[in-house]
Design a protein around this motif. Structure first.
Motif, PDB file in Angstrom:
ATOM      1  N   LYS A  26       0.849  -1.206   0.000  1.00  0.00           N
ATOM      2  CA  LYS A  26       0.000   0.000   0.000  1.00  0.00           C
ATOM      3  C   LYS A  26       0.879   1.249   0.000  1.00  0.00           C
ATOM      4  O   LYS A  26       0.593   2.232  -0.675  1.00  0.00           O
ATOM      5  N   PHE A  27       1.976   1.191   0.756  1.00  0.00           N
ATOM      6  CA  PHE A  27       2.923   2.309   0.789  1.00  0.00           C
ATOM      7  C   PHE A  27       3.490   2.563  -0.627  1.00  0.00           C
ATOM      8  O   PHE A  27       3.579   3.717  -1.080  1.00  0.00           O
ATOM      9  N   LEU A  28       3.834   1.492  -1.340  1.00  0.00           N
ATOM     10  CA  LEU A  28       4.370   1.662  -2.708  1.00  0.00           C
ATOM     11  C   LEU A  28       3.343   2.325  -3.618  1.00  0.00           C
ATOM     12  O   LEU A  28       3.688   3.179  -4.444  1.00  0.00           O
ATOM     13  N   LEU A  36       3.250   5.969  -2.967  1.00  0.00           N
ATOM     14  CA  LEU A  36       4.468   6.587  -3.497  1.00  0.00           C
ATOM     15  C   LEU A  36       4.370   6.748  -5.017  1.00  0.00           C
ATOM     16  O   LEU A  36       4.768   7.767  -5.588  1.00  0.00           O
ATOM     17  N   GLU A  37       3.796   5.738  -5.649  1.00  0.00           N
ATOM     18  CA  GLU A  37       3.624   5.744  -7.107  1.00  0.00           C
ATOM     19  C   GLU A  37       2.725   6.913  -7.517  1.00  0.00           C
ATOM     20  O   GLU A  37       3.032   7.660  -8.440  1.00  0.00           O
ATOM     21  N   LYS A  38       1.629   7.043  -6.764  1.00  0.00           N
ATOM     22  CA  LYS A  38       0.657   8.108  -7.073  1.00  0.00           C
ATOM     23  C   LYS A  38       1.324   9.490  -6.900  1.00  0.00           C
ATOM     24  O   LYS A  38       1.214  10.359  -7.750  1.00  0.00           O
ATOM     25  N   ALA A  39       2.041   9.649  -5.798  1.00  0.00           N
ATOM     26  CA  ALA A  39       2.627  10.957  -5.486  1.00  0.00           C
ATOM     27  C   ALA A  39       3.762  11.313  -6.448  1.00  0.00           C
ATOM     28  O   ALA A  39       3.970  12.482  -6.769  1.00  0.00           O
ATOM     29  N   SER A  40       4.507  10.314  -6.951  1.00  0.00           N
ATOM     30  CA  SER A  40       5.709  10.608  -7.750  1.00  0.00           C
ATOM     31  C   SER A  40       5.480  10.530  -9.257  1.00  0.00           C
ATOM     32  O   SER A  40       6.277  11.041 -10.041  1.00  0.00           O
ATOM     33  N   GLY A  41       4.415   9.815  -9.665  1.00  0.00           N
ATOM     34  CA  GLY A  41       4.191   9.613 -11.095  1.00  0.00           C
ATOM     35  C   GLY A  41       5.172   8.609 -11.705  1.00  0.00           C
ATOM     36  O   GLY A  41       5.270   8.489 -12.922  1.00  0.00           O
ATOM     37  N   ILE A  42       5.899   7.870 -10.871  1.00  0.00           N
ATOM     38  CA  ILE A  42       6.839   6.847 -11.379  1.00  0.00           C
ATOM     39  C   ILE A  42       6.240   5.462 -11.144  1.00  0.00           C
ATOM     40  O   ILE A  42       5.735   5.179 -10.051  1.00  0.00           O
ATOM     41  N   SER A  43       6.257   4.617 -12.192  1.00  0.00           N
ATOM     42  CA  SER A  43       5.692   3.266 -12.028  1.00  0.00           C
ATOM     43  C   SER A  43       6.563   2.440 -11.100  1.00  0.00           C
ATOM     44  O   SER A  43       7.787   2.429 -11.244  1.00  0.00           O
ATOM     45  N   ILE A  44       5.909   1.740 -10.174  1.00  0.00           N
ATOM     46  CA  ILE A  44       6.663   0.871  -9.256  1.00  0.00           C
ATOM     47  C   ILE A  44       6.100  -0.537  -9.371  1.00  0.00           C
ATOM     48  O   ILE A  44       4.905  -0.755  -9.146  1.00  0.00           O
ATOM     49  N   SER A  45       6.971  -1.469  -9.740  1.00  0.00           N
ATOM     50  CA  SER A  45       6.529  -2.852  -9.829  1.00  0.00           C
ATOM     51  C   SER A  45       7.120  -3.629  -8.656  1.00  0.00           C
ATOM     52  O   SER A  45       8.249  -3.378  -8.239  1.00  0.00           O
ATOM     53  N   LEU A  62      13.162   8.467  -3.975  1.00  0.00           N
ATOM     54  CA  LEU A  62      12.176   7.377  -3.857  1.00  0.00           C
ATOM     55  C   LEU A  62      12.811   6.135  -3.228  1.00  0.00           C
ATOM     56  O   LEU A  62      12.236   5.500  -2.343  1.00  0.00           O
ATOM     57  N   ARG A  63      14.028   5.816  -3.685  1.00  0.00           N
ATOM     58  CA  ARG A  63      14.706   4.625  -3.118  1.00  0.00           C
ATOM     59  C   ARG A  63      14.925   4.834  -1.627  1.00  0.00           C
ATOM     60  O   ARG A  63      14.742   3.925  -0.831  1.00  0.00           O
ATOM     61  N   GLU A  64      15.312   6.044  -1.254  1.00  0.00           N
ATOM     62  CA  GLU A  64      15.556   6.303   0.169  1.00  0.00           C
ATOM     63  C   GLU A  64      14.282   6.117   0.973  1.00  0.00           C
ATOM     64  O   GLU A  64      14.298   5.512   2.044  1.00  0.00           O
ATOM     65  N   GLN A  65      13.171   6.606   0.421  1.00  0.00           N
ATOM     66  CA  GLN A  65      11.891   6.454   1.150  1.00  0.00           C
ATOM     67  C   GLN A  65      11.518   4.972   1.266  1.00  0.00           C
ATOM     68  O   GLN A  65      11.024   4.519   2.297  1.00  0.00           O
ATOM     69  N   ILE A  66      11.803   4.222   0.189  1.00  0.00           N
ATOM     70  CA  ILE A  66      11.476   2.789   0.219  1.00  0.00           C
ATOM     71  C   ILE A  66      12.330   2.072   1.276  1.00  0.00           C
ATOM     72  O   ILE A  66      11.823   1.309   2.098  1.00  0.00           O
ATOM     73  N   PHE A  67      13.633   2.343   1.282  1.00  0.00           N
ATOM     74  CA  PHE A  67      14.508   1.672   2.264  1.00  0.00           C
ATOM     75  C   PHE A  67      14.119   2.043   3.699  1.00  0.00           C
ATOM     76  O   PHE A  67      14.119   1.190   4.586  1.00  0.00           O
ATOM     77  N   LYS A  68      13.761   3.325   3.906  1.00  0.00           N
ATOM     78  CA  LYS A  68      13.348   3.741   5.268  1.00  0.00           C
ATOM     79  C   LYS A  68      12.115   2.957   5.703  1.00  0.00           C
ATOM     80  O   LYS A  68      12.026   2.484   6.829  1.00  0.00           O
TER      81      LYS A  68
END
Ligand SMILES: Cc1cc2nc3c(=O)[nH]c(=O)nc-3n(C[C@H](O)[C@H](O)[C@H](O)COP(=O)(O)OP(=O)(O)OC[C@H]3O[C@@H](n4cnc5c(N)ncnc54)[C@H](O)[C@@H]3O)c2cc1C
Length: 456
Positions: free
Chosen positions: A353-355, A358-367, A394-400
């Protein structure tokens, strides 16, 4: 620390034509499956362990970097010569040395391809379970050095559960034999697991003794279609709580489904679906029959559409869809950054759900897809060139988020060069200090895989 003329001369005397120095010959050794690129000064193609030992003696004397390389399928830059030096490619040390049917062990050279070992063992009714999706084109040495996992991790564990002992060449040319050669033994400190996942930073494997097990008699593969993404995780929890242990539970999220659209065309009558699970059951004929009856009962109760592959050919055809994901994802963005995080299974839904947010906020596709069975997901950021600046954040937010959920930033691909800056986020200072002391015990001059895995 680069190779000088004298070092080249000694290596040439040792290896002859198996020392590569021309730019066009070095090129294939300057990249792996990440987007990184580092040119080596030379490439050695040893055929015998005595040659590897001698290479390490020469490297220690002239103090140039040595970078071990299997098949170069790492996704992190771990087989790349970040500071130049000599790449030692193990592709020619690819013999299966000894199968011991009584002990159920097999001794191999590091360059043996995982899939070739599997095919060889099958003739004897035996099985080496670790199965990275790259099993057809990655080496056992690389698998051990990265601690490779795969779909079967849920039931059978990963590479670490199968390495019994190692013969390792160290800088200066010393050779360390870890562990007893028996199936158990507690006399030494257990050094073998220290090398599993060491990413070429502690020593070069010369021989690897692996445990093997009987080949399961029967397997069955289910492909299950879920109307909402996280229902796949809920279903997985439910079957594990029932006491079922599938061999594999592989997850595919809705972004990844777009890349698989053509491959999934034959199953479009199951639509609409937002995620998939590949569930494989294996064991004796009786076990598989009993487990699949329980399993299908719950599938029908939940009304999830599914297909079942019962014959080997069909099963492999379905698995091909899963293995095609990595290359097909390239269709969804000009650039791709792939990470492999692992979480406690209970945290998978929250993470997904977090991904999506993040996808919505950034406009970058996350698979996100992969070995949900052991909590391991491959998270891919797919983007166009002009968006590359926000990818680091984005990577930093994901790792956190991963660390907040008590996970790890790499479940199986390793740290390599790409994740090195983030190691200090996950490990406490004492752990890092001990790791650095161990590194300098095995490699006092720091010539093995510089700038890989360990932070500065
Ligand atoms: C399409 C694709 C799918 C993948 N799927 C998975 C997956 O499901 N699971 C998974 O775990 N990984 C996966 N990977 C990543 C990769 O295949 C694994 O990390 C694999 O174990 C690397 O093996 P290799 O032979 O290519 O090693 P390389 O990439 O050449 O090297 C990897 C590391 O091993 C070290 N090394 C190699 N040989 C030796 C040796 N003899 N002694 C000491 N160190 C050595 C290198 O220095 C380096 O640090 C995938 C990669 C791709 C491209």
């Amino acid at each position: 620390m680069r190779l000088n003329k004298e070092a080249f001369r000694e290596l040439k005397l040792l290896l002859g034509d198996r020392l590569l120095t021309r730019k066009e010959d070095l090129f294939p050794y300057s990249f792996d499956a990440s987007s990184l690129f580092f040119f080596p000064d030379g490439v050695a193609l040893p055929e015998r362990k005595e040659e590897v030992i001698e290479i390490l003696r020469i490297a220690d004397y002239y103090e140039f970097p040595i970078v071990a390389r299997g098949c170069g399928t790492a996704t992190t830059g771990s087989p790349l010569p970040i500071t130049g030096g000599l790449v030692v490619s193990f592709t020619r040390m690819n013999k299966i040395l000894e199968l011991n049917l009584e002990e159920r062990t097999v001794r191999v050279e590091p360059g043996v391809i995982n899939g070739e070992l599997k095919a060889y063992l099958k003739r004897y009714g035996l099985f080496y379970p670790p199965d990275p999706a790259s099993y057809a084109f990655s080496s056992i040495g690389g698998n051990v050095a990265t601690g490779a996992g795969g779909p079967r991790g849920l039931k059978y564990g990963t590479t670490k559960d199968y390495v019994l002992s190692l013969e390792v060449a160290l800088p200066g040319g010393k050779v360390l034999k870890t562990g007893p050669q028996t199936l158990k033994g507690v006399v030494p400190y257990n050094l073998t697991p220290l090398f599993v996942g060491s990413e070429g930073t502690l020593g070069l494997f010369l021989e690897i003794l692996l445990k093997v097990i009987p080949l399961p008699e029967k397997r069955r593969l289910y492909l299950i279609f879920f109307p909402e993404e996280v229902l796949a995780f809920h279903f997985l929890t439910e079957i594990l709580k029932m006491g079922l242990t599938p061999a594999s539970a592989e997850f595919v999220d809705k972004t990844t489904l777009q890349a698989l659209r053509e491959k999934l065309e034959p199953y479009k009558d199951k639509a609409p679906f937002s995620s998939l699970l590949f569930i494989e059951l294996d064991g004796s004929f009786e076990e598989v029959l009993k487990d699949s009856q329980r399993f299908e009962r719950i599938l029908k109760e939940r009304k999830y559409p599914f297909i079942l592959a019962d014959e080997e050919e069909e099963i492999e055809r379905l698995w091909e869809i899963r293995r095609a994901i990595s290359p097909l994802l390239k269709k969804l963005g000009a650039k791709k950054i792939a990470d492999d995080i692992t979480l406690p299974r209970r945290a998978l839904s929250e993470f997904l759900k977090f991904l999506r947010d993040l996808e919505k906020a950034s406009g970058i596709s996350i698979s996100a897809f992969g070995h949900a069975g052991d909590g391991n997901l491959h998270v891919n950021l797919l983007f166009e060139e002009e968006k590359k600046d926000i990818v680091r954040s984005l990577r930093e937010q994901i790792f956190k988020k991963v660390l907040e959920l008590c996970g790890t930033i790499s479940g199986e691909h390793g740290v390599g060069y790409l994740k090195r800056p983030f190691v200090i986020w996950e490990l406490d200072p004492l752990q890092i200090e001990i790791m650095k002391k161990l590194k300098s015990l095995f490699d006092p001059k720091g010539i093995l895989n510089p700038q890989i895995k360990l932070p500065d």
